[in-house]
Design an enzyme around this catalytic site. Structure first.
Site, PDB file in Angstrom:
ATOM      1  N   HIS A 185      62.553  65.591 -46.084  1.00  0.00           N
ATOM      2  CA  HIS A 185      63.299  66.237 -47.168  1.00  0.00           C
ATOM      3  C   HIS A 185      62.525  66.209 -48.474  1.00  0.00           C
ATOM      4  CE1 HIS A 185      67.602  67.295 -48.594  1.00  0.00           C
ATOM      5  NE2 HIS A 185      67.130  68.258 -47.829  1.00  0.00           N
ATOM      6  N   HIS A 220      71.446  57.027 -51.710  1.00  0.00           N
ATOM      7  CA  HIS A 220      70.476  57.720 -50.829  1.00  0.00           C
ATOM      8  C   HIS A 220      70.989  57.539 -49.400  1.00  0.00           C
ATOM      9  CE1 HIS A 220      66.781  59.501 -49.627  1.00  0.00           C
ATOM     10  NE2 HIS A 220      65.897  58.587 -49.993  1.00  0.00           N
ATOM     11  N   LYS A 253      82.739  57.639 -57.303  1.00  0.00           N
ATOM     12  CA  LYS A 253      81.954  58.616 -56.542  1.00  0.00           C
ATOM     13  C   LYS A 253      82.384  58.584 -55.083  1.00  0.00           C
ATOM     14  CE  LYS A 253      77.732  59.787 -58.821  1.00  0.00           C
ATOM     15  NZ  LYS A 253      76.289  59.683 -58.868  1.00  0.00           N
ATOM     16  N   ILE A 254      82.417  59.735 -54.457  1.00  0.00           N
ATOM     17  CA  ILE A 254      82.752  59.803 -53.039  1.00  0.00           C
ATOM     18  C   ILE A 254      81.429  59.984 -52.294  1.00  0.00           C
ATOM     19  CG2 ILE A 254      84.126  60.989 -51.284  1.00  0.00           C
ATOM     20  CD1 ILE A 254      85.811  59.730 -53.570  1.00  0.00           C
ATOM     21  N   MET A 255      81.059  58.972 -51.537  1.00  0.00           N
ATOM     22  CA  MET A 255      79.744  58.995 -50.894  1.00  0.00           C
ATOM     23  C   MET A 255      79.701  60.040 -49.774  1.00  0.00           C
ATOM     24  SD  MET A 255      78.035  57.054 -52.663  1.00  0.00           S
ATOM     25  CE  MET A 255      78.435  55.953 -54.005  1.00  0.00           C
ATOM     26  N   GLY A 256      78.536  60.706 -49.696  1.00  0.00           N
ATOM     27  CA  GLY A 256      78.414  61.785 -48.710  1.00  0.00           C
ATOM     28  C   GLY A 256      78.674  63.158 -49.331  1.00  0.00           C
ATOM     29  N   PHE A 257      78.863  63.186 -50.661  1.00  0.00           N
ATOM     30  CA  PHE A 257      79.087  64.470 -51.343  1.00  0.00           C
ATOM     31  C   PHE A 257      78.111  64.624 -52.501  1.00  0.00           C
ATOM     32  CE2 PHE A 257      82.885  64.052 -48.974  1.00  0.00           C
ATOM     33  CZ  PHE A 257      83.229  65.355 -48.656  1.00  0.00           C
ATOM     34  N   HIS A 259      74.535  66.585 -54.307  1.00  0.00           N
ATOM     35  CA  HIS A 259      73.099  66.492 -54.040  1.00  0.00           C
ATOM     36  C   HIS A 259      72.319  66.797 -55.298  1.00  0.00           C
ATOM     37  CE1 HIS A 259      69.209  67.052 -52.063  1.00  0.00           C
ATOM     38  NE2 HIS A 259      69.733  66.272 -51.151  1.00  0.00           N
ATOM     39  N   ASP A 310      74.986  63.278 -44.958  1.00  0.00           N
ATOM     40  CA  ASP A 310      75.525  61.958 -44.631  1.00  0.00           C
ATOM     41  C   ASP A 310      77.014  61.964 -44.303  1.00  0.00           C
ATOM     42  OD1 ASP A 310      73.179  60.442 -44.844  1.00  0.00           O
ATOM     43  OD2 ASP A 310      73.279  60.598 -47.023  1.00  0.00           O
ATOM     44  N   ARG A 335      63.340  59.467 -40.411  1.00  0.00           N
ATOM     45  CA  ARG A 335      62.582  59.739 -41.638  1.00  0.00           C
ATOM     46  C   ARG A 335      61.182  59.129 -41.591  1.00  0.00           C
ATOM     47  NH1 ARG A 335      64.382  61.628 -46.588  1.00  0.00           N
ATOM     48  NH2 ARG A 335      65.614  63.028 -45.276  1.00  0.00           N
ATOM     49  N   ARG A 354      51.172  57.501 -61.528  1.00  0.00           N
ATOM     50  CA  ARG A 354      51.449  56.535 -62.578  1.00  0.00           C
ATOM     51  C   ARG A 354      51.908  57.304 -63.806  1.00  0.00           C
ATOM     52  NH1 ARG A 354      52.297  54.238 -67.325  1.00  0.00           N
ATOM     53  NH2 ARG A 354      51.422  52.151 -67.598  1.00  0.00           N
TER      54      ARG A 354
HETATM   55  N1  COA Z   1      81.640  62.078 -55.999  1.00  0.00           N
HETATM   56  C1  COA Z   1      82.240  62.291 -57.187  1.00  0.00           C
HETATM   57  N2  COA Z   1      81.591  62.828 -58.233  1.00  0.00           N
HETATM   58  C2  COA Z   1      80.304  63.164 -58.071  1.00  0.00           C
HETATM   59  C3  COA Z   1      79.629  62.987 -56.839  1.00  0.00           C
HETATM   60  C4  COA Z   1      80.352  62.412 -55.774  1.00  0.00           C
HETATM   61  N3  COA Z   1      79.766  62.211 -54.612  1.00  0.00           N
HETATM   62  N4  COA Z   1      78.379  63.439 -56.954  1.00  0.00           N
HETATM   63  C5  COA Z   1      78.247  63.882 -58.205  1.00  0.00           C
HETATM   64  N5  COA Z   1      79.411  63.716 -58.875  1.00  0.00           N
HETATM   65  C6  COA Z   1      79.659  64.064 -60.263  1.00  0.00           C
HETATM   66  C7  COA Z   1      79.172  62.912 -61.153  1.00  0.00           C
HETATM   67  O1  COA Z   1      80.150  61.940 -61.364  1.00  0.00           O
HETATM   68  C8  COA Z   1      78.778  63.645 -62.390  1.00  0.00           C
HETATM   69  O2  COA Z   1      79.948  63.959 -63.096  1.00  0.00           O
HETATM   70  P1  COA Z   1      79.960  63.891 -64.704  1.00  0.00           P
HETATM   71  O3  COA Z   1      78.932  64.901 -65.137  1.00  0.00           O
HETATM   72  O4  COA Z   1      81.358  64.231 -65.051  1.00  0.00           O
HETATM   73  O5  COA Z   1      79.566  62.490 -65.051  1.00  0.00           O
HETATM   74  C9  COA Z   1      78.209  64.962 -61.867  1.00  0.00           C
HETATM   75  O6  COA Z   1      78.846  65.174 -60.603  1.00  0.00           O
HETATM   76  C10 COA Z   1      76.700  64.911 -61.669  1.00  0.00           C
HETATM   77  O7  COA Z   1      76.398  63.806 -60.817  1.00  0.00           O
HETATM   78  P2  COA Z   1      75.088  62.909 -60.905  1.00  0.00           P
HETATM   79  O8  COA Z   1      75.308  61.644 -60.187  1.00  0.00           O
HETATM   80  O9  COA Z   1      74.641  62.826 -62.337  1.00  0.00           O
HETATM   81  O10 COA Z   1      74.082  63.864 -60.146  1.00  0.00           O
HETATM   82  P3  COA Z   1      72.684  63.425 -59.569  1.00  0.00           P
HETATM   83  O11 COA Z   1      71.930  64.661 -59.351  1.00  0.00           O
HETATM   84  O12 COA Z   1      72.064  62.373 -60.414  1.00  0.00           O
HETATM   85  O13 COA Z   1      73.084  62.706 -58.216  1.00  0.00           O
HETATM   86  C11 COA Z   1      73.672  62.264 -56.042  1.00  0.00           C
HETATM   87  C12 COA Z   1      72.998  63.261 -56.968  1.00  0.00           C
HETATM   88  C13 COA Z   1      73.393  62.653 -54.611  1.00  0.00           C
HETATM   89  C14 COA Z   1      73.079  60.851 -56.282  1.00  0.00           C
HETATM   90  C15 COA Z   1      75.187  62.250 -56.333  1.00  0.00           C
HETATM   91  O14 COA Z   1      75.745  63.509 -55.992  1.00  0.00           O
HETATM   92  C16 COA Z   1      75.874  61.130 -55.580  1.00  0.00           C
HETATM   93  O15 COA Z   1      75.898  60.000 -56.067  1.00  0.00           O
HETATM   94  N6  COA Z   1      76.437  61.433 -54.382  1.00  0.00           N
HETATM   95  C17 COA Z   1      77.029  60.402 -53.566  1.00  0.00           C
HETATM   96  C18 COA Z   1      75.944  59.638 -52.809  1.00  0.00           C
HETATM   97  C19 COA Z   1      75.385  60.436 -51.677  1.00  0.00           C
HETATM   98  O16 COA Z   1      76.103  61.071 -50.925  1.00  0.00           O
HETATM   99  N7  COA Z   1      74.070  60.342 -51.526  1.00  0.00           N
HETATM  100  C20 COA Z   1      73.364  61.007 -50.452  1.00  0.00           C
HETATM  101  C21 COA Z   1      72.587  62.146 -50.997  1.00  0.00           C
HETATM  102  S1  COA Z   1      71.867  63.114 -49.693  1.00  0.00           S
END
Ligand code: COA
Length: 373
Positions: A185, A220, A253-257, A259, A310, A335, A354
Site C-alpha cells: 500500500h 494502522h 474514533k471508530i476503528m476500521g473507518f 483513511h 480492516d 505485508r 532524514r
Molecule cells: N472514526 C471517527 N472519526 C474519524 C475517523 C474514525 N475512524 N477517522 C477520521 N475521523 C474524523 C476525525 O476525528 C477528524 O475529525 P475532526 O476534523 O472533527 O477532528 C477527521 O475525521 C479527520 O481525521 P484524522 O484522524 O485527522 O485523519 P487522518 O488522515 O490523520 O487519519 C486515519 C486517517 C486512518 C488514521 C483515521 O481515519 C483513523 O484514525 N481511522 C481509524 C483507524 C483505522 O481504521 N486505521 C486503519 C487505516 S487503513
C-alpha cells in the site's frame, strides 16, 4: 498557521518515488505494478502477488511452482528460534511475538550483504506463519506443533497449523484474497518506517522489524483487532447503532473507518466485504455481518466515513475461526512482501531519509550548573 501544522503527519507530502503501487490514483485506483487490486484478488494467489512485488513481473507457471516449493521448504523453525518463542508468555501480544521472531532470526540467519536480500525476504514470508502458530499453540497448551503442512500456499498452511485440520477450499481462498489485499500500500506508515530503516543501509530484518512495530498501532494495522472488539460488543444491529452513536457523541474514533489517502471509498473494502458476506452465509451467521453493515451505514450517515480494509477483514477472519489477537499478525504475513519489495527498491537508489523539523522549544539560554565545579 505554521508550516509544521500544515504538514502534520506528512499528510499530502510526496516523500519519494515507487514503482510498486498506486493508492487512490485518478483513473487507476489501487494497483500493484500496474495490475488492479480487483483483478489480483480475484484471479491470482497471494504467492503470485508476492512474486510480482519482489521480482517485478507476474511469475510464469514454472517460476510460481518453484517459488511455492521454495517457500514450502523454508517453513521450518531453527531450534534456537523455537527456544526463543517458547520463552514468550501467553500474555504477550502476538505482534510482539512476530517482532521478536523477526529480530531473533536476524541473529540466527543474518543478511550478509544486499545480494542476500531476496533469500531473506522469502525466508521471512515462509517462516512467519510457522513462528506464530508454534508460539500460539505452545503458549496455550505446551504443545510443540510440527510446522510442516502439505498446504502449498501461505493461507492454507496457516489455517492448517492454526486449526490442526485441512482447511476448506473456501476458507483457504478467503484468507488468500485478504493476503493479496494486505500485501502492499505505497508509503503507508509501516512501509515508510521500513524504508527509513533501509535508507541507513541497515539490514532487511531490521527494516521488517521496524515495519512490524509500526503496523502494531490501532491507527494502522491494529485497527482490525479493535474493529472486531467493537462489533462483538453488540447483540444486534439496533444495539450497534445506539452504541456507535454514543461513541461518536463522545468524539471516539471508530476503528476500521476512514483513511489518510482515500476520500470516499477504500477499494479493498468492497472485496473483503464480499468475502465476509459469503463466509457469513456459509457459517449461517445471523448477526455479525448485519451488525457490521449497520455500523457502516451509521458511519456513512453521521460522518461520511467509509470502511477501510480492516473493518470487514475483522468479521471475515472471525468466520475463519481466527482469534482476534492474531488479526494484525496476518497483516504482517502479507505485508512482508510489500515491505521487502520497498526495502529492495529503496536500496536500488538509496539516499538517507532524514527530514528536518521546525524548532518550537525555548530560545537559546545560559546553562547554570547545579553545583559549581
Ligand atoms: N472514526 C471517527 N472519526 C474519524 C475517523 C474514525 N475512524 N477517522 C477520521 N475521523 C474524523 C476525525 O476525528 C477528524 O475529525 P475532526 O476534523 O472533527 O477532528 C477527521 O475525521 C479527520 O481525521 P484524522 O484522524 O485527522 O485523519 P487522518 O488522515 O490523520 O487519519 C486515519 C486517517 C486512518 C488514521 C483515521 O481515519 C483513523 O484514525 N481511522 C481509524 C483507524 C483505522 O481504521 N486505521 C486503519 C487505516 S487503513
Amino acid at each position: 498557521m505554521s508550516i509544521s501544522t500544515n504538514t502534520a503527519g506528512l499528510a499530502g507530502i510526496v516523500a519519494g518515488q515507487t514503482a510498486l503501487s498506486t493508492v487512490g490514483k485518478e483513473g487507476a485506483g489501487l494497483t500493484y505494478r500496474g495490475y488492479s487490486i480487483e483483478d489480483l484478488a480475484e484471479h491470482a494467489i497471494f504467492e503470485e502477488v508476492a512474486w510480482l512485488l519482489l521480482y517485478g513481473e507476474l511469475p510464469k507457471q514454472l517460476e510460481l511452482d518453484a517459488f511455492l516449493a521454495r517457500l514450502q521448504s523454508q517453513r521450518g523453525l531453527p531450534a534456537q528460534l523455537k527456544a526463543v518463542l517458547a520463552q514468550l508468555p501467553e500474555s504477550a501480544h502476538p505482534m510482539d511475538v512476530l517482532r521478536t521472531a523477526c529480530s531473533a532470526l536476524g541473529c540466527l540467519e543474518p543478511e550478509h550483504s544486499a545480494a542476500d536480500q531476496f533469500r531473506v525476504a522469502e525466508r521471512l514470508l515462509a517462516i512467519f506463519p510457522s513462528a506464530l502458530a508454534y508460539w500460539h499453540h505452545f503458549a496455550r497448551s505446551g504443545n510443540r506443533i510440527d510446522t510442516e503442512s502439505p498446504e502449498p500456499t501461505m493461507a492454507g498452511h496457516f489455517l492448517h497449523l492454526l486449526h490442526g485440520v485441512q482447511p476448506s477450499a473456501e476458507h483457504r481462498r478467503a484468507l488468500d484474497a485478504s493476503f493479496t489485499l494486505y500485501a502492499e500500500h505505497e508509503f503507508n506508515a509501516s512501509t515508510f518506517a521500513a524504508r527509513v530503516t533501509a535508507s541507513t543501509l541497515s539490514d532487511m530484518y531490521s527494516a521488517i522489524t521496524s515495519g512490524i512495530g509500526t503496523l502494531r498501532g490501532p491507527l494502522h494495522g491494529g485497527a482490525n483487532e479493535q474493529a472486531m472488539e467493537l462489533i462483538e460488543r453488540f447483540t444486534d444491529p439496533d444495539h450497534a447503532e445506539q452504541g456507535v452513536l454514543t461513541a461518536l457523541s463522545r468524539k471516539e474514533k471508530i476503528m476500521g473507518f476512514g483513511h489518510r489517502v482515500y476520500r470516499d471509498r477504500d477499494p479493498r473494502s468492497d472485496v473483503i466485504k464480499e468475502w465476509s458476506r459469503r463466509l457469513s452465509q456459509a457459517a449461517g451467521d445471523a448477526q455479525l455481518f448485519a451488525i457490521s453493515e449497520r455500523i457502516e451505514q451509521v458511519l456513512r450517515r453521521e460522518k461520511k466515513l467509509f470502511p477501510n480494509l480492516d473493518f470487514y477483514a475483522a468479521s471475515a477472519y472471525r468466520f475463519l475461526g481466527i482469534p482476534t489477537l492474531l488479526f494484525t499478525p496476518l497483516f504482517v504475513f502479507a505485508r512482508t512482501a510489500g515491505w521487502a519489495a520497498h526495502v529492495i527498491e529503496q536500496r536500488a537508489d538509496n539516499r538517507l531519509i532524514r527530514p528536518t523539523a521546525d524548532y518550537i522549544g525555548p530560545s537559546t539560554r545560559p546553562f547554570r550548573p547545579i553545583v559549581q565545579r
